[in-house]
Design an enzyme around this catalytic site. Structure first.
Site, short mmCIF file in Angstrom:
data_model
loop_
_atom_site.label_atom_id
_atom_site.label_comp_id
_atom_site.label_asym_id
_atom_site.label_seq_id
_atom_site.Cartn_x
_atom_site.Cartn_y
_atom_site.Cartn_z
N CYS A 137 -33.84 -6.08 -24.81
CA CYS A 137 -33.67 -5.49 -26.16
C CYS A 137 -32.65 -6.30 -26.86
O CYS A 137 -31.38 -6.39 -26.31
CB CYS A 137 -33.41 -4.18 -26.24
SG CYS A 137 -33.08 -3.44 -27.84
N TYR B 269 -2.52 -1.94 0.43
CA TYR B 269 -2.37 -2.27 -1.13
C TYR B 269 -3.12 -3.56 -1.59
O TYR B 269 -4.02 -3.61 -2.50
CB TYR B 269 -1.10 -2.51 -1.36
CG TYR B 269 -0.57 -3.03 -2.62
CD1 TYR B 269 -0.49 -1.72 -3.70
CD2 TYR B 269 -0.38 -4.21 -3.08
CE1 TYR B 269 -0.14 -1.97 -5.01
CE2 TYR B 269 0.04 -4.46 -4.35
CZ TYR B 269 0.19 -3.32 -5.51
OH TYR B 269 0.71 -3.73 -6.66
N ASP C 157 3.46 4.70 1.93
CA ASP C 157 4.01 4.66 0.59
C ASP C 157 4.99 5.96 0.03
O ASP C 157 4.28 7.12 0.35
CB ASP C 157 3.00 4.48 -0.71
CG ASP C 157 3.61 4.14 -1.93
OD1 ASP C 157 3.65 2.99 -2.27
OD2 ASP C 157 3.95 5.06 -2.60
N TRP D 72 1.04 -1.04 5.19
CA TRP D 72 1.11 -0.40 3.60
C TRP D 72 0.66 -1.81 2.79
O TRP D 72 -0.25 -1.72 1.88
CB TRP D 72 2.54 -0.37 3.36
CG TRP D 72 2.73 0.02 1.98
CD1 TRP D 72 2.50 1.21 1.24
CD2 TRP D 72 2.96 -1.20 0.85
NE1 TRP D 72 3.07 0.88 -0.23
CE2 TRP D 72 3.14 -0.30 -0.28
CE3 TRP D 72 3.13 -2.37 0.79
CZ2 TRP D 72 3.39 -0.72 -1.66
CZ3 TRP D 72 3.56 -2.87 -0.28
CH2 TRP D 72 3.56 -2.31 -1.49
#
Length: 491
Positions: A65, A431, A447, A427
Protein backbone atom coordinates in the site's frame (compact mmCIF):
# COMPACT_ATOMS: atom_id res chain seq x y z
CA UNK A 1 -0.03 -16.97 13.14
CA UNK A 2 -1.32 -17.41 16.71
CA UNK A 3 -4.55 -15.39 16.29
CA UNK A 4 -7.46 -16.59 14.14
CA UNK A 5 -8.78 -14.53 11.24
CA UNK A 6 -11.77 -13.31 13.26
CA UNK A 7 -9.52 -11.83 15.96
CA UNK A 8 -7.22 -10.33 13.36
CA UNK A 9 -10.15 -8.68 11.61
CA UNK A 10 -11.28 -7.16 14.93
CA UNK A 11 -7.80 -5.70 15.39
CA UNK A 12 -7.92 -4.39 11.82
CA UNK A 13 -11.27 -2.67 12.38
CA UNK A 14 -9.99 -1.13 15.63
CA UNK A 15 -6.73 -0.04 13.94
CA UNK A 16 -5.03 -1.22 17.13
CA UNK A 17 -1.39 -0.06 16.96
CA UNK A 18 -0.29 -2.94 19.19
CA UNK A 19 -0.76 -5.17 16.15
CA UNK A 20 1.24 -2.97 13.79
CA UNK A 21 3.93 -5.24 12.37
CA UNK A 22 2.35 -8.34 13.93
CA UNK A 23 0.28 -9.05 10.83
CA UNK A 24 -0.50 -7.63 7.38
CA UNK A 25 -3.74 -7.83 5.45
CA UNK A 26 -4.05 -8.49 1.75
CA UNK A 27 -7.20 -7.18 0.08
CA UNK A 28 -8.34 -9.53 -2.69
CA UNK A 29 -10.46 -6.90 -4.44
CA UNK A 30 -7.51 -4.50 -4.92
CA UNK A 31 -4.45 -6.78 -4.89
CA UNK A 32 -2.84 -4.54 -2.25
CA UNK A 33 -1.57 -5.44 1.23
CA UNK A 34 -1.61 -3.07 4.20
CA UNK A 35 -0.68 -2.63 7.84
CA UNK A 36 -3.53 -2.96 10.37
CA UNK A 37 -3.21 0.79 11.06
CA UNK A 38 -3.82 1.81 7.45
CA UNK A 39 -6.07 4.93 7.22
CA UNK A 40 -7.90 3.52 4.18
CA UNK A 41 -11.46 2.25 4.57
CA UNK A 42 -11.55 -1.16 6.24
CA UNK A 43 -12.35 -3.81 3.61
CA UNK A 44 -15.06 -6.43 4.00
CA UNK A 45 -13.92 -9.47 5.93
CA UNK A 46 -14.48 -11.85 3.01
CA UNK A 47 -11.94 -9.86 0.95
CA UNK A 48 -9.17 -10.07 3.57
CA UNK A 49 -6.23 -12.45 3.63
CA UNK A 50 -3.90 -12.27 6.63
CA UNK A 51 -0.10 -12.65 6.59
CA UNK A 52 2.59 -12.52 9.28
CA UNK A 53 5.15 -10.67 7.11
CA UNK A 54 5.47 -8.56 3.95
CA UNK A 55 7.37 -11.46 2.36
CA UNK A 56 4.36 -13.78 2.65
CA UNK A 57 2.03 -11.10 1.26
CA UNK A 58 4.27 -10.45 -1.75
CA UNK A 59 4.75 -14.17 -2.31
CA UNK A 60 0.95 -14.29 -2.64
CA UNK A 61 1.31 -11.54 -5.29
CA UNK A 62 -0.08 -8.61 -3.30
CA UNK A 63 1.46 -5.14 -3.79
CA UNK A 64 2.39 -2.82 -0.86
CA UNK A 65 0.00 0.00 0.00
CA UNK A 66 1.27 3.50 -0.84
CA UNK A 67 -0.65 5.06 2.08
CA UNK A 68 0.32 2.99 5.14
CA UNK A 69 3.65 1.83 3.63
CA UNK A 70 4.31 -1.68 5.03
CA UNK A 71 8.08 -1.08 4.94
CA UNK A 72 7.70 1.25 7.94
CA UNK A 73 6.02 -1.34 10.14
CA UNK A 74 8.04 -2.20 13.26
CA UNK A 75 9.63 -5.63 13.46
CA UNK A 76 9.28 -8.42 15.98
CA UNK A 77 12.06 -9.20 18.44
CA UNK A 78 13.10 -12.85 18.09
CA UNK A 79 13.23 -15.14 21.11
CA UNK A 80 13.74 -18.79 20.22
CA UNK A 81 16.70 -20.08 18.24
CA UNK A 82 14.85 -20.49 14.95
CA UNK A 83 13.47 -16.96 15.06
CA UNK A 84 16.88 -15.58 16.04
CA UNK A 85 18.64 -17.36 13.17
CA UNK A 86 15.99 -16.18 10.73
CA UNK A 87 16.30 -12.59 11.98
CA UNK A 88 20.09 -12.70 11.71
CA UNK A 89 19.82 -13.94 8.13
CA UNK A 90 17.53 -10.97 7.39
CA UNK A 91 20.02 -8.58 8.98
CA UNK A 92 22.92 -9.99 6.99
CA UNK A 93 20.87 -9.86 3.81
CA UNK A 94 20.06 -6.20 4.48
CA UNK A 95 23.66 -5.42 5.39
CA UNK A 96 24.97 -6.94 2.19
CA UNK A 97 26.98 -9.58 4.03
CA UNK A 98 25.36 -12.21 1.80
CA UNK A 99 25.47 -11.27 -1.86
CA UNK A 100 22.59 -11.51 -4.28
CA UNK A 101 24.17 -14.44 -6.08
CA UNK A 102 25.22 -16.33 -2.96
CA UNK A 103 23.90 -19.89 -2.92
CA UNK A 104 22.16 -21.56 -0.04
CA UNK A 105 25.35 -23.44 0.84
CA UNK A 106 27.24 -20.15 1.34
CA UNK A 107 24.46 -18.82 3.57
CA UNK A 108 24.40 -22.05 5.58
CA UNK A 109 28.19 -21.99 6.06
CA UNK A 110 28.03 -18.59 7.75
CA UNK A 111 25.65 -20.01 10.36
CA UNK A 112 27.34 -23.41 10.71
CA UNK A 113 24.14 -25.12 9.55
CA UNK A 114 23.17 -27.34 6.65
CA UNK A 115 21.42 -25.81 3.65
CA UNK A 116 18.36 -27.89 4.50
CA UNK A 117 18.22 -26.39 8.00
CA UNK A 118 18.55 -22.82 6.69
CA UNK A 119 15.86 -23.43 4.07
CA UNK A 120 13.48 -24.85 6.67
CA UNK A 121 14.14 -22.10 9.24
CA UNK A 122 13.77 -19.19 6.81
CA UNK A 123 10.68 -20.62 5.11
CA UNK A 124 9.04 -21.48 8.43
CA UNK A 125 9.81 -18.22 10.24
CA UNK A 126 9.66 -15.68 7.42
CA UNK A 127 7.43 -17.33 4.85
CA UNK A 128 9.80 -16.99 1.88
CA UNK A 129 13.01 -18.59 0.57
CA UNK A 130 16.24 -16.59 1.10
CA UNK A 131 16.57 -15.34 -2.48
CA UNK A 132 12.98 -14.05 -2.58
CA UNK A 133 13.42 -12.62 0.88
CA UNK A 134 16.45 -10.63 -0.27
CA UNK A 135 14.56 -9.27 -3.27
CA UNK A 136 11.60 -8.21 -1.13
CA UNK A 137 13.79 -6.40 1.41
CA UNK A 138 15.69 -4.57 -1.33
CA UNK A 139 12.54 -3.47 -3.10
CA UNK A 140 10.92 -2.25 0.12
CA UNK A 141 14.03 -0.22 0.95
CA UNK A 142 14.11 1.19 -2.59
CA UNK A 143 10.46 2.18 -2.28
CA UNK A 144 11.18 4.02 0.95
CA UNK A 145 14.18 5.84 -0.54
CA UNK A 146 12.16 6.90 -3.58
CA UNK A 147 9.43 8.22 -1.31
CA UNK A 148 11.45 9.93 1.43
CA UNK A 149 14.74 11.05 -0.12
CA UNK A 150 15.97 13.03 -3.10
CA UNK A 151 18.49 10.39 -4.16
CA UNK A 152 18.54 9.84 -7.92
CA UNK A 153 16.94 6.63 -9.14
CA UNK A 154 20.37 5.24 -10.00
CA UNK A 155 21.60 6.01 -6.48
CA UNK A 156 18.50 4.36 -5.03
CA UNK A 157 19.16 1.22 -7.06
CA UNK A 158 22.67 0.76 -5.70
CA UNK A 159 21.86 1.99 -2.18
CA UNK A 160 19.14 -0.66 -1.87
CA UNK A 161 21.55 -3.42 -2.91
CA UNK A 162 20.97 -3.98 -6.64
CA UNK A 163 24.03 -4.59 -8.79
CA UNK A 164 22.71 -2.73 -11.84
CA UNK A 165 20.04 -0.21 -12.79
CA UNK A 166 18.55 -2.64 -15.31
CA UNK A 167 18.00 -5.33 -12.69
CA UNK A 168 16.47 -2.78 -10.36
CA UNK A 169 14.03 -1.46 -12.97
CA UNK A 170 13.04 -4.97 -14.07
CA UNK A 171 12.43 -6.15 -10.50
CA UNK A 172 10.50 -3.02 -9.57
CA UNK A 173 8.31 -3.17 -12.66
CA UNK A 174 7.66 -6.89 -12.20
CA UNK A 175 6.74 -6.67 -8.52
CA UNK A 176 4.93 -3.32 -8.31
CA UNK A 177 3.70 -2.91 -11.93
CA UNK A 178 5.08 0.60 -12.25
CA UNK A 179 8.48 2.16 -12.79
CA UNK A 180 10.55 3.72 -9.97
CA UNK A 181 10.23 7.18 -11.52
CA UNK A 182 6.45 6.81 -11.74
CA UNK A 183 6.26 5.86 -8.06
CA UNK A 184 8.27 8.95 -7.17
CA UNK A 185 5.88 11.16 -9.15
CA UNK A 186 2.89 9.64 -7.36
CA UNK A 187 4.34 10.09 -3.86
CA UNK A 188 6.85 12.94 -4.30
CA UNK A 189 4.88 15.89 -2.93
CA UNK A 190 7.33 18.33 -1.32
CA UNK A 191 10.36 16.44 -2.60
CA UNK A 192 11.73 19.65 -4.09
CA UNK A 193 12.45 20.88 -0.55
CA UNK A 194 14.31 17.69 0.33
CA UNK A 195 16.39 18.00 -2.82
CA UNK A 196 17.89 21.21 -1.50
CA UNK A 197 19.40 19.42 1.50
CA UNK A 198 22.95 18.11 1.56
CA UNK A 199 21.87 15.00 3.46
CA UNK A 200 19.19 12.33 3.18
CA UNK A 201 16.58 11.44 5.78
CA UNK A 202 14.36 8.39 6.20
CA UNK A 203 12.02 7.12 8.89
CA UNK A 204 12.45 3.94 10.94
CA UNK A 205 9.30 2.76 12.66
CA UNK A 206 8.89 1.32 16.15
CA UNK A 207 6.08 -0.14 18.22
CA UNK A 208 4.87 2.36 20.86
CA UNK A 209 5.32 3.26 23.60
CA UNK A 210 8.93 4.33 23.21
CA UNK A 211 10.76 6.10 26.06
CA UNK A 212 13.00 8.26 23.86
CA UNK A 213 14.28 10.40 26.70
CA UNK A 214 15.48 7.41 28.74
CA UNK A 215 17.40 6.13 25.70
CA UNK A 216 19.05 9.52 25.21
CA UNK A 217 19.94 9.77 28.91
CA UNK A 218 21.51 6.32 28.86
CA UNK A 219 23.56 7.05 25.72
CA UNK A 220 24.53 10.55 26.90
CA UNK A 221 25.99 9.17 30.12
CA UNK A 222 28.20 6.83 28.04
CA UNK A 223 29.03 9.21 25.20
CA UNK A 224 32.51 8.88 23.69
CA UNK A 225 33.88 12.37 23.10
CA UNK A 226 34.43 13.33 19.43
CA UNK A 227 32.81 10.06 18.24
CA UNK A 228 29.32 10.62 19.67
CA UNK A 229 27.26 13.70 20.44
CA UNK A 230 24.06 13.39 22.49
CA UNK A 231 21.72 16.23 23.37
CA UNK A 232 18.22 16.41 24.83
CA UNK A 233 16.83 16.16 21.29
CA UNK A 234 19.09 13.93 19.21
CA UNK A 235 21.84 11.35 19.00
CA UNK A 236 24.66 11.88 16.49
CA UNK A 237 27.89 10.07 15.74
CA UNK A 238 30.62 9.45 13.19
CA UNK A 239 30.34 6.29 11.12
CA UNK A 240 32.69 3.90 9.39
CA UNK A 241 31.14 1.01 7.44
CA UNK A 242 33.80 -0.76 5.42
CA UNK A 243 35.29 1.82 3.06
CA UNK A 244 32.47 4.30 3.68
CA UNK A 245 32.64 7.04 6.31
CA UNK A 246 30.37 9.87 7.37
CA UNK A 247 27.99 10.85 10.14
CA UNK A 248 24.40 10.29 11.24
CA UNK A 249 21.89 12.15 13.40
CA UNK A 250 18.78 10.51 14.87
CA UNK A 251 15.73 12.40 16.13
CA UNK A 252 12.34 11.34 17.44
CA UNK A 253 9.11 11.69 15.43
CA UNK A 254 6.60 10.84 18.17
CA UNK A 255 3.51 11.59 16.10
CA UNK A 256 4.64 9.07 13.50
CA UNK A 257 5.94 6.45 15.97
CA UNK A 258 9.28 6.56 14.21
CA UNK A 259 12.85 7.77 14.46
CA UNK A 260 14.18 10.02 11.71
CA UNK A 261 17.64 9.03 10.50
CA UNK A 262 19.65 11.75 8.76
CA UNK A 263 22.84 10.54 7.08
CA UNK A 264 25.66 12.12 5.11
CA UNK A 265 25.97 11.43 1.35
CA UNK A 266 29.00 9.17 1.70
CA UNK A 267 26.98 6.57 3.57
CA UNK A 268 24.27 5.99 0.94
CA UNK A 269 26.27 3.16 -0.64
CA UNK A 270 26.29 1.35 2.72
CA UNK A 271 22.69 2.14 3.59
CA UNK A 272 21.38 -1.41 4.25
CA UNK A 273 24.15 -2.03 6.78
CA UNK A 274 23.62 1.44 8.29
CA UNK A 275 19.91 0.78 8.84
CA UNK A 276 20.65 -2.55 10.52
CA UNK A 277 23.09 -0.89 12.93
CA UNK A 278 20.72 1.99 13.79
CA UNK A 279 17.77 -0.34 14.40
CA UNK A 280 19.94 -2.37 16.78
CA UNK A 281 21.26 0.72 18.57
CA UNK A 282 17.76 1.99 19.31
CA UNK A 283 16.13 -1.43 19.86
CA UNK A 284 13.43 -0.75 17.27
CA UNK A 285 12.36 -4.40 17.02
CA UNK A 286 11.21 -4.62 20.64
CA UNK A 287 7.65 -5.62 21.54
CA UNK A 288 6.92 -3.45 24.63
CA UNK A 289 3.40 -4.86 24.96
CA UNK A 290 4.60 -8.46 25.22
CA UNK A 291 7.58 -7.56 27.41
CA UNK A 292 5.51 -5.50 29.85
CA UNK A 293 2.82 -8.19 30.10
CA UNK A 294 5.47 -10.74 31.01
CA UNK A 295 7.25 -8.57 33.61
CA UNK A 296 4.22 -7.00 35.30
CA UNK A 297 3.35 -9.99 37.55
CA UNK A 298 6.43 -8.97 39.58
CA UNK A 299 5.12 -6.06 41.67
CA UNK A 300 8.52 -4.40 41.87
CA UNK A 301 8.97 -4.34 38.10
CA UNK A 302 5.30 -3.50 37.48
CA UNK A 303 5.75 -0.25 39.43
CA UNK A 304 8.80 0.64 37.37
CA UNK A 305 6.97 -0.12 34.11
CA UNK A 306 4.20 2.31 35.11
CA UNK A 307 6.85 4.95 35.76
CA UNK A 308 8.74 4.34 32.50
CA UNK A 309 6.53 2.63 29.89
CA UNK A 310 8.27 1.80 26.64
CA UNK A 311 11.77 1.52 28.07
CA UNK A 312 14.28 0.05 25.60
CA UNK A 313 17.65 -1.70 25.82
CA UNK A 314 20.05 0.57 23.89
CA UNK A 315 22.17 -1.60 21.63
CA UNK A 316 25.47 -0.84 19.97
CA UNK A 317 26.30 0.73 16.63
CA UNK A 318 29.61 -1.13 16.74
CA UNK A 319 29.97 -4.36 18.69
CA UNK A 320 33.72 -3.96 19.09
CA UNK A 321 33.29 -0.38 20.30
CA UNK A 322 30.81 -1.58 22.92
CA UNK A 323 33.23 -4.33 23.92
CA UNK A 324 36.20 -2.09 24.72
CA UNK A 325 33.87 0.45 26.32
CA UNK A 326 32.54 -2.31 28.63
CA UNK A 327 36.08 -3.26 29.64
CA UNK A 328 36.80 0.37 30.54
CA UNK A 329 33.67 0.32 32.70
CA UNK A 330 34.84 -2.54 34.91
CA UNK A 331 34.87 -1.53 38.59
CA UNK A 332 34.75 2.22 37.88
CA UNK A 333 31.92 4.74 37.64
CA UNK A 334 30.18 5.39 34.34
CA UNK A 335 31.55 8.95 34.34
CA UNK A 336 35.14 7.81 34.87
CA UNK A 337 34.89 5.24 32.08
CA UNK A 338 33.41 7.86 29.74
CA UNK A 339 36.32 10.23 30.38
CA UNK A 340 38.87 7.54 29.55
CA UNK A 341 36.93 6.41 26.46
CA UNK A 342 37.39 9.90 25.00
CA UNK A 343 41.15 9.66 25.48
CA UNK A 344 41.19 6.22 23.91
CA UNK A 345 39.25 7.40 20.86
CA UNK A 346 41.55 10.40 20.47
CA UNK A 347 44.64 8.18 20.59
CA UNK A 348 43.47 5.34 18.33
CA UNK A 349 40.60 6.70 16.23
CA UNK A 350 41.18 8.33 12.85
CA UNK A 351 40.18 11.97 12.35
CA UNK A 352 37.22 12.83 10.13
CA UNK A 353 35.78 16.11 8.87
CA UNK A 354 32.10 16.73 9.62
CA UNK A 355 29.89 19.86 9.78
CA UNK A 356 29.92 19.55 13.59
CA UNK A 357 32.77 20.50 15.89
CA UNK A 358 31.58 17.82 18.34
CA UNK A 359 32.16 15.02 15.80
CA UNK A 360 35.75 14.81 14.63
CA UNK A 361 36.95 11.25 15.12
CA UNK A 362 36.03 7.74 14.00
CA UNK A 363 35.77 4.98 16.56
CA UNK A 364 39.04 3.01 16.95
CA UNK A 365 39.29 0.12 14.49
CA UNK A 366 39.99 -3.38 15.81
CA UNK A 367 43.05 -3.72 13.55
CA UNK A 368 44.73 -0.65 15.03
CA UNK A 369 44.01 -1.65 18.63
CA UNK A 370 45.18 -5.21 18.00
CA UNK A 371 48.61 -3.90 16.93
CA UNK A 372 48.94 -1.50 19.86
CA UNK A 373 51.34 -2.12 22.74
CA UNK A 374 50.02 -2.50 26.26
CA UNK A 375 52.03 0.50 27.40
CA UNK A 376 50.58 2.78 24.67
CA UNK A 377 47.07 1.98 25.92
CA UNK A 378 47.96 2.11 29.62
CA UNK A 379 49.50 5.57 29.38
CA UNK A 380 45.99 6.94 28.73
CA UNK A 381 45.13 6.25 32.35
CA UNK A 382 43.93 2.69 31.77
CA UNK A 383 44.97 -0.02 34.23
CA UNK A 384 47.58 -2.28 32.60
CA UNK A 385 45.47 -5.43 32.94
CA UNK A 386 42.51 -3.75 31.24
CA UNK A 387 44.77 -2.40 28.49
CA UNK A 388 45.89 -5.96 27.78
CA UNK A 389 42.28 -7.19 27.77
CA UNK A 390 41.29 -4.53 25.23
CA UNK A 391 44.12 -5.62 22.93
CA UNK A 392 43.16 -9.28 23.29
CA UNK A 393 39.52 -8.45 22.49
CA UNK A 394 40.62 -6.63 19.33
CA UNK A 395 42.65 -9.66 18.27
CA UNK A 396 39.68 -11.97 18.95
CA UNK A 397 37.49 -9.65 16.88
CA UNK A 398 39.88 -9.87 13.92
CA UNK A 399 40.32 -13.65 14.05
CA UNK A 400 36.62 -14.30 14.56
CA UNK A 401 37.21 -16.04 17.89
CA UNK A 402 34.85 -13.51 19.49
CA UNK A 403 33.42 -11.29 16.79
CA UNK A 404 30.90 -8.81 18.17
CA UNK A 405 29.64 -7.42 14.87
CA UNK A 406 27.19 -9.05 12.48
CA UNK A 407 24.98 -10.76 15.04
CA UNK A 408 25.33 -14.04 16.87
CA UNK A 409 23.23 -17.19 16.59
CA UNK A 410 24.12 -18.45 20.06
CA UNK A 411 24.73 -15.54 22.49
CA UNK A 412 25.40 -17.88 25.41
CA UNK A 413 28.23 -19.49 23.45
CA UNK A 414 29.62 -16.04 22.63
CA UNK A 415 29.49 -15.13 26.32
CA UNK A 416 31.49 -18.28 27.08
CA UNK A 417 34.09 -17.28 24.47
CA UNK A 418 34.33 -13.78 25.91
CA UNK A 419 35.01 -15.07 29.42
CA UNK A 420 37.93 -17.09 28.04
CA UNK A 421 39.68 -13.77 27.30
CA UNK A 422 41.78 -12.85 30.36
CA UNK A 423 40.17 -9.89 32.12
CA UNK A 424 36.59 -10.50 30.95
CA UNK A 425 34.29 -11.91 33.59
CA UNK A 426 30.57 -12.78 33.68
CA UNK A 427 29.45 -9.17 34.28
CA UNK A 428 31.23 -7.88 31.16
CA UNK A 429 30.09 -10.85 29.06
CA UNK A 430 26.43 -10.33 29.99
CA UNK A 431 26.63 -6.58 29.47
CA UNK A 432 28.16 -7.09 26.01
CA UNK A 433 25.53 -9.72 25.14
CA UNK A 434 22.79 -7.42 26.32
CA UNK A 435 23.84 -4.50 24.13
CA UNK A 436 26.20 -5.66 21.37
CA UNK A 437 24.39 -8.95 20.66
CA UNK A 438 20.86 -7.64 21.40
CA UNK A 439 20.27 -10.61 23.70
CA UNK A 440 16.99 -9.98 25.61
CA UNK A 441 17.78 -12.44 28.41
CA UNK A 442 21.16 -11.15 29.61
CA UNK A 443 21.49 -10.59 33.36
CA UNK A 444 24.74 -9.26 34.88
CA UNK A 445 23.90 -10.49 38.39
CA UNK A 446 27.16 -9.13 39.82
CA UNK A 447 26.13 -5.53 39.05
CA UNK A 448 26.02 -3.57 42.29
CA UNK A 449 23.28 -1.20 41.08
CA UNK A 450 21.00 -4.12 40.23
CA UNK A 451 21.63 -5.78 43.57
CA UNK A 452 21.01 -2.54 45.46
CA UNK A 453 17.77 -1.95 43.54
CA UNK A 454 16.69 -5.43 44.61
CA UNK A 455 17.33 -4.66 48.27
CA UNK A 456 21.06 -5.33 48.64
CA UNK A 457 20.89 -9.00 47.69
CA UNK A 458 23.84 -11.23 46.79
CA UNK A 459 24.62 -12.16 43.17
CA UNK A 460 23.13 -15.62 43.75
CA UNK A 461 19.93 -14.16 45.18
CA UNK A 462 19.69 -11.70 42.29
CA UNK A 463 20.03 -14.59 39.84
CA UNK A 464 17.28 -16.48 41.63
CA UNK A 465 14.93 -13.48 41.62
CA UNK A 466 15.56 -12.92 37.91
CA UNK A 467 14.24 -16.30 36.83
CA UNK A 468 10.66 -15.04 36.77
CA UNK A 469 11.66 -12.36 34.24
CA UNK A 470 13.06 -14.72 31.64
CA UNK A 471 13.33 -14.41 28.66
CA UNK A 472 13.15 -10.60 29.05
CA UNK A 473 15.72 -10.06 31.81
CA UNK A 474 17.60 -7.38 29.84
CA UNK A 475 14.53 -5.15 30.00
CA UNK A 476 14.13 -5.77 33.74
CA UNK A 477 17.79 -4.71 34.10
CA UNK A 478 17.08 -1.42 32.32
CA UNK A 479 14.17 -0.74 34.69
CA UNK A 480 16.32 -1.53 37.74
CA UNK A 481 19.17 0.66 36.53
CA UNK A 482 16.75 3.53 35.87
CA UNK A 483 15.27 3.12 39.39
CA UNK A 484 18.72 3.07 40.97
CA UNK A 485 19.76 6.20 39.05
CA UNK A 486 16.55 7.99 40.12
CA UNK A 487 17.22 7.15 43.77
CA UNK A 488 20.77 8.50 43.52
CA UNK A 489 19.56 11.69 41.88
CA UNK A 490 16.92 12.16 44.59
CA UNK A 491 19.32 11.39 47.43
Amino acid sequence: MALDSRSLYRALRARDRRFDGVFFVGVVSTGIYCRPVCPARVPMRRNCRFFSSPHEAEQARFRPCLRCRPELAPGNAPIDTSQRIAQLIVERLEAGAIGADAGLEAIAAQFELSSRQVRRIVQQELGAPPVQLLLTRRLLLAKQLLTETSLAVTQVAFASGFSSLRRFNDAFQSRYRLSPSRLRKQTGAGLELIAQAATSRILLGYRPPYDWQSVLRFLAARETRDVEWVTEDFYARTVRLGAHTGWIRVTHQSGKHALALEFSPGLSAALPMLLTRVRALFDLAARPDIIAAHLKPDRRIAKLIRQSPGIRVPGAFSGFELGWRAILGQQVTVRAATTVSGRFAEAFGESIATPFAQLSRLTPAAARVADASQSSVARLGIVGARARTMILLAQAQLTGAASLDGGCVHPEEMMRRLTQIPGIGPWTAHYVAMRALSWPDAFPKEDIAIRNALGGVSPGEAESLSQRWRPWRSYAVMHLWAAHQALRAAG
